[in-house]
Design an enzyme around this catalytic site. Structure first.
Site, PDB file in Angstrom:
ATOM      1  N   HIS A 159      49.912  38.504  49.092  1.00  0.00           N
ATOM      2  CA  HIS A 159      50.861  37.838  48.171  1.00  0.00           C
ATOM      3  C   HIS A 159      50.282  37.737  46.753  1.00  0.00           C
ATOM      4  CE1 HIS A 159      52.995  36.404  51.826  1.00  0.00           C
ATOM      5  NE2 HIS A 159      51.755  36.261  52.294  1.00  0.00           N
ATOM      6  N   SER A 201      46.992  50.571  20.399  1.00  0.00           N
ATOM      7  CA  SER A 201      48.300  50.149  19.888  1.00  0.00           C
ATOM      8  C   SER A 201      48.357  50.482  18.406  1.00  0.00           C
ATOM      9  CB  SER A 201      48.443  48.641  20.101  1.00  0.00           C
ATOM     10  OG  SER A 201      49.299  48.092  19.119  1.00  0.00           O
ATOM     11  N   LYS A 223      43.880  46.280  21.095  1.00  0.00           N
ATOM     12  CA  LYS A 223      44.431  46.731  22.365  1.00  0.00           C
ATOM     13  C   LYS A 223      43.773  47.976  22.946  1.00  0.00           C
ATOM     14  CE  LYS A 223      47.734  45.358  24.334  1.00  0.00           C
ATOM     15  NZ  LYS A 223      49.077  45.304  24.408  1.00  0.00           N
ATOM     16  N   GLU A 263      50.284  53.480  33.915  1.00  0.00           N
ATOM     17  CA  GLU A 263      51.689  53.101  33.701  1.00  0.00           C
ATOM     18  C   GLU A 263      52.608  54.307  33.808  1.00  0.00           C
ATOM     19  OE1 GLU A 263      52.141  49.978  30.397  1.00  0.00           O
ATOM     20  OE2 GLU A 263      50.142  50.778  30.127  1.00  0.00           O
TER      21      GLU A 263
END
Ligand code: ARG
Length: 461
Positions: A156, A277, A283, A290
């Site tokens: 979970h 970024s 970043k 992704e």
């Protein structure tokens, strides 16, 4: 370029229909399979005396030349041709005249495309399998280097029990091993030649299907000519196996993305495998993971497209089936790209062992071990579970971990607690005692790596 089928038509195809109908931008990729299929076919026609031997030899030689020219770049595939089969035959005829026109004896584009697609798919399955093997190898290496790296295991997405990072990685290795098995199954089942099924009803010529099958490296022939030209199960099977591979990669990607975050920092991706970024200077984004997660969706779409394309088709060939290749090839390309880049990303990442170990100290992941400790001292499990639950609540209240409790505090909950509780709760002990078969103990991880490597070596394509 003149169509192969102009005889009964009095008009040229309209430009828009021509565009709509053609498949060369997709099936042009199968030029090699198409030409090898034609060579096998024409050799057989010559051997069986269906066409004159000298003509067969001439055709085969010219086809080999065409193949060589396409490969070397001296002959470009006409982007305006209807499909790859038309292109090759037209090219041949333009060179050999009437002799070239004999190639299509006892054959149809229906069995031709089925043959080409099987050959192409078989080759691509082997390529995907090789990439998967390499990925499994990387996982085994990483797991070997982290066979005793302590980490919190989750259910979970809540910290659950202590495991090793090696065990976590091997879970993925075994998923990819099953994927390898699925690819193998698919490859074995598709390995039959449909050539000689012709349009749908075989032929009156005394062809030898076994000969062409053998020449093309197929293990056998399809048993029914209607099925031979209209079966696309192998496309669906591969597209399906690919969706499962991608689903596995996508789950893994999700974890990589989490592990890279400041909240976790279990791993650090190599700078060559992450992006920045345009506005936020700090970043470092896990774009590869992704994208892999994102691309999984298109492979699901391709599988759905194939299943839906086939569900209403009467026997035998229907033009709907021309749609098979775009979907299948996209899945193949996506899988190959994703496995490769994902593998490289894993191989170059840094594992932050201390961060994993530190995080594992939180979350009471040794609570089950605490209950098991009492069980080993004779207490029924359910009672031990309850007492440990109360202990955890006490710790939360006091802001302490289980290991930080004083002996008296333990004893207030049960007299069975003695000095050895501290060793029992130590995460290294908790993990190394999880020796049950398939468990996360370092020794067990080593065994899993060995078994996995053995299994991979047994699967060949
Ligand atoms: N381009 C076609 C395909 O991919 C080849 C088969 C054409 N057959 C036909 N009867 N029109 O399916």
């Amino acid at each position: 370029m003149e169509k192969l089928w102009t005889g009964r038509f009095s008009k040229q195809l309209s430009d828009i229909v021509n565009e709509f109908n053609m498949s060369i931008p997709i099936d042009g990729r199968m030029y090699k399979e198409d030409i090898l299929g034609s060579i096998a076919h024409v050799n057989m026609l010559g051997n069986r005396g269906i066409i004159a031997e000298e003509e067969a030899v001439k055709i085969a030689a010219e086809l080999a030349k065409i193949l060589e020219e396409i490969q070397s770049g001296t002959l470009a595939i006409d982007p305006k041709a209807e499909d790859i089969h038309s292109f090759v035959e037209t090219e041949l005829t333009s060179r050999l005249g009437d002799t070239g026109k004999r190639l299509h004896t006892a054959r149809s584009r229906n069995d031709q495309v089925a043959t080409d697609t099987r050959l192409f798919t078989k080759k691509k399955i082997a390529e995907i399998a090789a990439e998967l093997k390499s990925l499994i190898h990387t996982l085994c290496e990483l797991a070997g280097a982290n066979f005793d790296t302590i980490m919190a295991g989750y259910t979970h997405l809540q910290m659950a029990q202590p495991i090793t990072f090696g065990a976590h990685l091997m879970a993925y290795a075994f998923m990819f091993l099953r994927d390898l098995g699925r690819l193998r199954d698919c490859s074995v089942r598709l390995d039959v030649s449909p050539l000689g099924s012709c349009a749908l009803a075989g032929t009156t010529f005394a062809i030898d299907r076994q000969e062409t099958a053998r020449a093309l490296g197929f293990a056998g022939v399809t048993e029914n000519s209607l099925d031979g030209v209209s079966d696309r199960d192998y496309c669906i099977e591969l597209a399906s196996a690919i969706t499962i591979i991608m689903m596995h990669l996508s789950r893994f990607s999700e974890e990589i993305i989490m592990w890279c975050s400041w909240e976790f920092k279990y791993i650090e991706l190599d700078d060559a495998y992450a992006t920045g970024s345009s506005i936020m200077p700090q970043k470092k984004n896990p774009d590869i993971a992704e994208l892999v997660r994102g691309k999984t969706g298109r492979t699901y779409g391709n599988l759905t497209a194939l299943l839906t394309m086939m569900k209403g088709l009467p026997l035998a060939y229907n033009k709907d089936m021309q749609e098979d290749k775009e979907a299948l090839f996209d899945s193949i390309d996506t899988a190959l790209d994703c496995i490769k880049v994902f593998n490289d990303m894993l191989a170059t990442m840094t594992v932050m062992k201390e961060n994993m170990a530190k995080a594992a100290e939180k979350g009471f992941i040794n609570a089950t071990d605490c209950a098991d400790y009492l069980v080993k001292k004779g207490m029924p499990f359910r009672t031990a579970y309850k007492i440990t639950g109360a202990l955890v609540a006490y710790c939360i209240d006091k802001g302490k971990s289980l290991n930080a409790l004083r002996p008296q505090e333990f004893q207030a909950f049960s007299e069975l607690f003695t000095e050895d509780i501290y060793t029992a709760l130590d995460l290294a002990t908790c993990v190394s005692n999880r020796l049950s078969e398939g468990g996360p103990a370092p020794q067990s991880v080593r065994k899993q790596i060995e078994r996995c490597k053995e299994a991979v070596a047994k699967i060949d394509f």
